[in-house]
Design an enzyme around this catalytic site. Structure first.
Site, short mmCIF file in Angstrom:
data_model
loop_
_atom_site.label_atom_id
_atom_site.label_comp_id
_atom_site.label_asym_id
_atom_site.label_seq_id
_atom_site.Cartn_x
_atom_site.Cartn_y
_atom_site.Cartn_z
N ALA A 191 36.98 34.77 37.18
CA ALA A 191 38.10 35.13 36.34
C ALA A 191 38.99 33.89 36.24
CB ALA A 191 38.87 36.28 36.96
N GLY A 228 34.39 36.75 39.31
CA GLY A 228 34.14 37.55 38.11
C GLY A 228 32.84 37.19 37.40
N GLU A 234 30.29 39.06 39.28
CA GLU A 234 30.53 40.48 38.97
C GLU A 234 30.00 40.83 37.58
OE1 GLU A 234 34.75 40.08 40.10
OE2 GLU A 234 34.47 41.88 41.28
N GLU A 256 36.68 35.38 46.38
CA GLU A 256 38.06 35.85 46.16
C GLU A 256 38.95 35.76 47.39
OE1 GLU A 256 35.39 37.15 44.79
OE2 GLU A 256 35.82 37.75 42.74
#
Ligand code: COA
Length: 258
Positions: free
Chosen positions: A64, A110, A113, A133
């Site tokens: 992200a 992300g 993910e 993370e």
């Protein structure tokens, strides 16, 4: 679309996340564009398989976009995860058109993910995967704590998330996180050849199979009951008539996806 490229070849669509100078990090705009692209491609009956990859030779998606959420509050953080899961991660997982992740480099946070939301993954030998993370003081928020444990088991997921270690493509294959590993220059060809095989089969049956497989991982849904229901639904399709008739007539089935 500013952040993604879409290329159609026969029954296959290749969606490329295209922010190479940011290692294809997922910002809000990219998530929204991907949502739109997946919606459109899922509605396009000519598209039977979608391949998702990253531009450049270095990254699938490096996570992200950290610059967008670094200053977020508690409620904004929760909103970010909820909106992202709804628009992209759960959306891709539940798409009726098969989505193959072609992991061509870093798939971190992300990015991993997103690859895990796809129906399955293939990787290039240079790929590196991880959920870093906790090095940022946060946890995976786009389904990573759930899907990583589902795909590689609870113990391995615990260790990978706690250590923030990156694993290479061969390790990912040995864990069952990716199905195949090939040199980077062969990755899209492999995706296309798997995609071509899938395209020859009944797309309506494939959609029902995706739904039944996913049902095993949904709270309060009985996967076996979903399988029985979807099995029955298939008997009412033109593809079922065509598939069984073609077999009995000793010819190749020509499916319409209806
Ligand atoms: N969010 C925002 N920008 C990112 C990013 C992310 N997740 N990952 C990489 N970038 C940007 C970098 O800031 C840099 O931009 P700049 O050139 O404007 O400074 C550019 O992409 C290239 O990255 P860089 O770090 O210089 O490349 P590298 O080869 O030295 O390192 C990584 C590659 C993947 C190891 C490193 O970029 C990294 O650790 N990224 C963050 C991974 C992460 O924690 N993801 C989880 C997010 S929840």
């Amino acid at each position: 679309m500013e952040n993604i490229l879409i290329e159609k070849q026969d029954n296959l669509a290749i969606v490329t996340i295209n922010r190479p100078t940011k290692l294809n990090a997922l910002n809000k705009a990219t998530i929204e564009e991907l949502h739109q692209a997946f919606t459109d491609l899922n509605n396009d009956t000519a598209t039977k398989v979608i391949v998702l990859t990253g531009s450049g030779e270095k990254a699938f998606v490096a996570g992200a976009d950290i610059s967008e959420f670094a200053h977020f509050s508690v409620s904004e953080g929760e909103q970010l995860a909820a909106k992202g899961q709804e628009l992209l991660f759960d959306f891709v997982q539940n798409l009726s058109t098969p989505v193959i992740a072609a992991v061509n480099g870093f798939a971190l946070g992300g990015g991993l993910e997103l690859a895990m939301s796809c129906h399955f993954r293939i990787a290039s030998t240079n790929a590196k995967m991880g959920l870093p993370e906790v090095t940022l003081g946060v946890i995976p928020g786009y389904g990573g704590t759930q899907r990583l444990a589902q795909l590689i088991g609870k113990g391995r997921a615990m260790e990978l998330i706690m250590t923030a270690n990156m694993i290479d493509a061969e390790t990912a294959k040995s864990y069952g996180l990716v199905n195949h590993v090939v040199p980077q220059e062969e990755l899209l060809d492999l995706a296309k050849s798997i995609g071509a095989k899938i395209s020859n089969n009944s797309s309506v049956a494939i959609a029902k199979a995706i739904e039944a497989i996913n049902a095993n991982f949904e709270d309060g849904v009985n996967g076996f009951a979903t399988e029985i229901k979807n099995f029955g639904i298939c008997f009412g399709t033109e593809d079922f008539k065509e598939g069984t008739t073609a077999f009995l007539e000793k010819r190749k089935a020509v499916f319409t996806g209806k």
